[in-house]
Design a protein around this motif. Structure first.
Motif, PDB file in Angstrom:
ATOM      1  N   TYR A 102      21.431  43.142  81.152  1.00  0.00           N
ATOM      2  CA  TYR A 102      21.334  44.476  81.759  1.00  0.00           C
ATOM      3  C   TYR A 102      21.798  45.503  80.725  1.00  0.00           C
ATOM      4  N   PRO A 103      20.972  46.496  80.413  1.00  0.00           N
ATOM      5  CA  PRO A 103      21.307  47.422  79.315  1.00  0.00           C
ATOM      6  C   PRO A 103      22.311  48.500  79.704  1.00  0.00           C
ATOM      7  N   SER A 104      23.517  48.086  80.108  1.00  0.00           N
ATOM      8  CA  SER A 104      24.548  49.043  80.491  1.00  0.00           C
ATOM      9  C   SER A 104      25.404  49.400  79.286  1.00  0.00           C
ATOM     10  N   LYS A 105      26.182  50.451  79.413  1.00  0.00           N
ATOM     11  CA  LYS A 105      27.098  50.843  78.345  1.00  0.00           C
ATOM     12  C   LYS A 105      28.135  49.749  78.099  1.00  0.00           C
ATOM     13  N   ILE A 106      28.562  49.093  79.180  1.00  0.00           N
ATOM     14  CA  ILE A 106      29.548  48.022  79.044  1.00  0.00           C
ATOM     15  C   ILE A 106      28.965  46.864  78.236  1.00  0.00           C
ATOM     16  N   ALA A 107      27.701  46.498  78.543  1.00  0.00           N
ATOM     17  CA  ALA A 107      27.059  45.399  77.817  1.00  0.00           C
ATOM     18  C   ALA A 107      26.893  45.744  76.340  1.00  0.00           C
ATOM     19  N   ARG A 108      26.534  46.995  76.041  1.00  0.00           N
ATOM     20  CA  ARG A 108      26.389  47.409  74.637  1.00  0.00           C
ATOM     21  C   ARG A 108      27.725  47.328  73.905  1.00  0.00           C
TER      22      ARG A 108
ATOM     23  N   ILE B 114      26.064  38.243  78.641  1.00  0.00           N
ATOM     24  CA  ILE B 114      27.181  39.026  78.101  1.00  0.00           C
ATOM     25  C   ILE B 114      28.132  39.459  79.206  1.00  0.00           C
ATOM     26  N   LEU B 115      27.601  40.057  80.271  1.00  0.00           N
ATOM     27  CA  LEU B 115      28.467  40.598  81.320  1.00  0.00           C
ATOM     28  C   LEU B 115      29.217  39.500  82.067  1.00  0.00           C
TER      29      LEU B 115
END
Length: 394
Positions: A147-153, A121-122
């Protein structure tokens, strides 16, 4: 009904992701009604126009954030907290939107129906945004744990369907709150017959490489980066070479022309006293003859491998594989049936497994035969392609 598909590949260059993508597009029948447009972020000549591929091109993605970004590294030195988010905002204002706009224009100009993003995704951030803004179906073929970041979500909300390469990669999507019906696992596929033919091209062996018939040969194929575990492999080789003579081949090269790690490995062979037994072959466009020349293949990653395509390639040629027991390899290999699994980072266990195979020719033959059958039955290129093509038509 005809479908126009735009595939974006924004990785760091030639590697497993591009090789796997070629396997897929080669399976597309030109009269199937599926029309592939391929845009990469770098120049490549692996996939060319022809068959189901009607167009290839390059649109670079100059990312200003991420662990490899000099901008984010500089911001981290200035303000460690929030440096990643600040770098993302800078990227959004400058290079990100330029890239998204170019992809958006391409989608509209060529009447694209589906956007297929060939990586995480990123990595495909503004490709996802372009597809969402163009109101097209967006598919992400996830080749590494997310990576479970806010951006990825946030980006995940714009994706219609996810195609992880293994159950291990699928598990990383749970933290992004992605529902089951939005995910289809797509294991890697291999054109077994094509790979067998490629293995006979001994002229593709690196110049000057001699394959001795009288000695056992152990091989490792992979990009020269630390997490691939070359150091552990060399330590295990040092242990077995004290008990039996063998030849060691390492195929692969450093990404981005960074030779530091390769030089460290060369120095390691000298320190271990095995430099005369170890041959670094560099990048091999056709690795099949190298794999075919070996009796045993090793996959030594110290971090969980998303899948491990080179394992399939070895299995297709009937080679038993010693691999670390984590991630995708643990899903592909049945321990003691078609390969051996060892703990990651354990050179002693790896050496023990190698000695077991080297001392028992019948065991190597039995495991190799089982491996070849599995590669053909469970991991065919056709089965791999069918899952993806179903998503195009739904």
């Amino acid at each position: 009904m005809n479908r126009k598909i735009l595939i974006l590949e924004c990785g760091r260059g030639f590697g497993g992701a591009l090789t796997s993508l070629k396997t897929f597009v080669d399976e597309i029948d030109p009269v199937s009604g599926v029309e592939i447009h391929l845009i990469t972020g770098y120049h490549q000549d692996v996939i060319r126009k022809g068959g189901g591929v009607v167009c290839t091109g390059v649109i670079p993605r100059h990312r200003l954030y991420g662990p490899q970004s000099s901008v984010e590294k500089g911001l981290t030195r200035l303000c460690s907290k929030g440096a990643g988010h600040l770098a993302f905002l800078l990227d959004m204002m400058f290079s990100g939107w330029i890239y998204a706009t170019r992809i958006f224009i391409y989608i509209r100009r060529h009447h694209i129906d589906v956007l297929h993003l060939n990586n995480s995704i990123l990595i495909n951030d503004y490709g996802i945004i372009a597809g969402f803004l163009a109101q097209k179906k967006v598919i992400v073929q996830v080749r590494a744990p997310e990576y479970p970041s806010k951006i990825a979500r946030w980006l995940a909300l714009m994706v219609d369907h996810f195609l992880p390469v293994s159950k291990f990669v699928r598990s990383s999507l749970n933290d992004l709150k992605i529902t089951e019906n939005a995910v289809s696992i797509v294991p890697e596929g291999l054109d077994v017959d094509g790979f067998l033919r490629a293995a006979t091209r001994v002229q593709d062996l690196p110049l000057g490489v001699v394959i001795p018939q009288s000695l056992p040969k152990i091989g490792m194929v992979g990009c020269l980066v630390p997490w691939k575990g070359h150091g552990i492999f060399l330590e295990s080789c040092a242990r077995i070479l004290k008990k039996i003579r063998a030849v060691i081949y390492i195929a692969g090269d450093s990404p981005d022309d960074d030779t530091g790690y390769k030089n460290d490995l060369l120095a390691r062979t000298v320190a271990l006293g095995i430099s005369e037994h170890v041959h670094f072959l560099g990048h091999c466009p056709n690795v099949a003859p190298v794999v075919n020349a070996c009796d045993i293949m090793v996959h030594a990653s110290t971090s969980p491998e998303p899948f491990g395509r080179v394992i399939l390639e070895a299995m297709a040629l009937g080679k038993p594989v010693v691999a670390t027991d984590a991630g995708g390899p643990a899903e592909v290999i049945d321990h003691e049936k078609d390969g051996l699994l060892v703990p990651a980072g354990d050179a002693t266990a790896m050496a023990r497994a190698l000695l077991t195979l080297m001392s028992d020719e019948s065991l190597r033959h039995r495991m190799g035969k089982a491996a070849a059958n599995k590669a053909r039955v469970l991991y065919s290129a056709g089965a791999h392609a069918r899952i993806i093509l179903e998503q195009y038509t739904q």
